[in-house]
Design an enzyme around this catalytic site. Sequence first.
Site, PDB file in Angstrom:
ATOM      1  N   PRO A  94       4.744   9.156 -10.563  1.00 36.93           N
ATOM      2  CA  PRO A  94       4.353  10.162  -9.477  1.00 36.93           C
ATOM      3  C   PRO A  94       3.737  11.326 -10.034  1.00 36.93           C
ATOM      4  O   PRO A  94       3.046  12.149  -9.101  1.00 36.93           O
ATOM      5  CB  PRO A  94       5.967  10.719  -9.396  1.00 36.93           C
ATOM      6  CG  PRO A  94       6.767  10.200 -10.340  1.00 36.93           C
ATOM      7  CD  PRO A  94       6.174   9.242 -11.222  1.00 36.93           C
ATOM      8  N   GLU A 122      13.062   8.551 -17.253  1.00 40.87           N
ATOM      9  CA  GLU A 122      12.427   9.879 -17.364  1.00 40.87           C
ATOM     10  C   GLU A 122      10.974   9.681 -17.433  1.00 40.87           C
ATOM     11  O   GLU A 122      10.272  10.963 -17.358  1.00 40.87           O
ATOM     12  CB  GLU A 122      13.004  10.596 -18.385  1.00 40.87           C
ATOM     13  CG  GLU A 122      14.355  11.216 -17.826  1.00 40.87           C
ATOM     14  CD  GLU A 122      14.404  11.683 -16.453  1.00 40.87           C
ATOM     15  OE1 GLU A 122      13.897  12.967 -16.283  1.00 40.87           O
ATOM     16  OE2 GLU A 122      15.275  11.056 -15.607  1.00 40.87           O
ATOM     17  N   ARG A 160      -5.935  -7.991  -1.010  1.00 40.94           N
ATOM     18  CA  ARG A 160      -6.418  -8.214   0.294  1.00 40.94           C
ATOM     19  C   ARG A 160      -7.972  -7.729   0.557  1.00 40.94           C
ATOM     20  O   ARG A 160      -8.589  -8.323   1.686  1.00 40.94           O
ATOM     21  CB  ARG A 160      -5.446  -7.636   1.443  1.00 40.94           C
ATOM     22  CG  ARG A 160      -5.225  -6.186   1.710  1.00 40.94           C
ATOM     23  CD  ARG A 160      -4.276  -5.714   2.646  1.00 40.94           C
ATOM     24  NE  ARG A 160      -4.393  -6.172   3.933  1.00 40.94           N
ATOM     25  CZ  ARG A 160      -5.381  -5.454   4.659  1.00 40.94           C
ATOM     26  NH1 ARG A 160      -6.221  -4.436   4.357  1.00 40.94           N
ATOM     27  NH2 ARG A 160      -5.714  -5.916   5.950  1.00 40.94           N
ATOM     28  N   ASP A 175      -9.588  -2.522   9.430  1.00 40.77           N
ATOM     29  CA  ASP A 175      -8.317  -1.746   9.324  1.00 40.77           C
ATOM     30  C   ASP A 175      -8.382  -0.316   9.630  1.00 40.77           C
ATOM     31  O   ASP A 175      -9.268   0.277   9.540  1.00 40.77           O
ATOM     32  CB  ASP A 175      -8.112  -1.910   7.676  1.00 40.77           C
ATOM     33  CG  ASP A 175      -8.114  -3.363   7.183  1.00 40.77           C
ATOM     34  OD1 ASP A 175      -7.454  -4.237   8.098  1.00 40.77           O
ATOM     35  OD2 ASP A 175      -7.884  -3.623   6.085  1.00 40.77           O
TER      36      ASP A 175
HETATM   37  N1  ADE Z   1       7.252   5.978  -9.995  1.00 43.17           N
HETATM   38  C1  ADE Z   1       8.020   6.744  -9.755  1.00 43.17           C
HETATM   39  N2  ADE Z   1       7.576   7.273  -8.401  1.00 43.17           N
HETATM   40  C2  ADE Z   1       6.203   6.938  -8.350  1.00 43.17           C
HETATM   41  C3  ADE Z   1       5.426   6.970  -7.314  1.00 43.17           C
HETATM   42  N3  ADE Z   1       5.560   7.900  -6.136  1.00 43.17           N
HETATM   43  N4  ADE Z   1       4.221   6.299  -7.550  1.00 43.17           N
HETATM   44  C4  ADE Z   1       3.775   5.462  -8.428  1.00 43.17           C
HETATM   45  N5  ADE Z   1       4.874   5.358  -9.461  1.00 43.17           N
HETATM   46  C5  ADE Z   1       5.929   5.903  -9.145  1.00 43.17           C
END
Ligand code: ADE
Length: 237
Positions: A94, A122, A160, A175
Amino acid sequence: MKIDILTIFPEFFKEVFDFGIIRRAKLANIVDLNVHDIREFTTDKHRMTDDRPFGGGDGMVLKPEPIFAAIEKLVGTSDRENYPSGTKVILLSPQGRVFKQAVAREFAEEATHLVLICGRYEGVDERVNETLVTDEISIGDYVLSGGEPAAVVLTDAVVRLLPDALGSDTSAENDSFSDGLLDCPHYTRPAEFRGMKVPEVLLNGNHAEIEKWRKGKALEKTTAIRKDLLGANGECE
Ligand code: ADE
């Protein structure tokens, strides 16, 4: 293109790439897609892939040793300055750069080998990021319990776009996002269903008119729900 996915849950990917365009791309050797269990690269007695974080705190952190060993096997070196050209080692987390169609296009056009590391718990020992990773990618501003669903999303969006991955009857040029706009609405037969009629313009065979209508609808939809995709003067960014 070669894609290697590193995960502690290889079973997660058992069938997910066995459908539609991705399956066809695999069968046509457009993509060579392999999933690897990080545990297979451990050398300790307990085959540990994670450990407690230094400094304390909740959760577990993925250990560096098996991930380094995996990259050395799959890429040939753990020195990212010496990766073969076209190699990208991507950490799904994230904290990464947000994945967009432009990023998918960049990978499809520039890379010949993607290694996707699925983060877990974590996090992943930061030395993996500092030394091995060329791109840290997030699929959106939310937290998944691991990088596996993100690896599926990235793989699908990139494969793709590879030459010949889409059948001759479809094209990535039409697309959503290919021109910076959301897609226009689509209809098929019947022309009238439960009193709901297909817009007349789509039935009259005037291709210039149909194109104009489609572009107008795409712009209307983008303005209504994704204004952020439009530039200051209403043009696509
Ligand atoms: N791992 C946990 N959350 C994620 C996200 N939003 N994008 C990519 N990998 C992740």
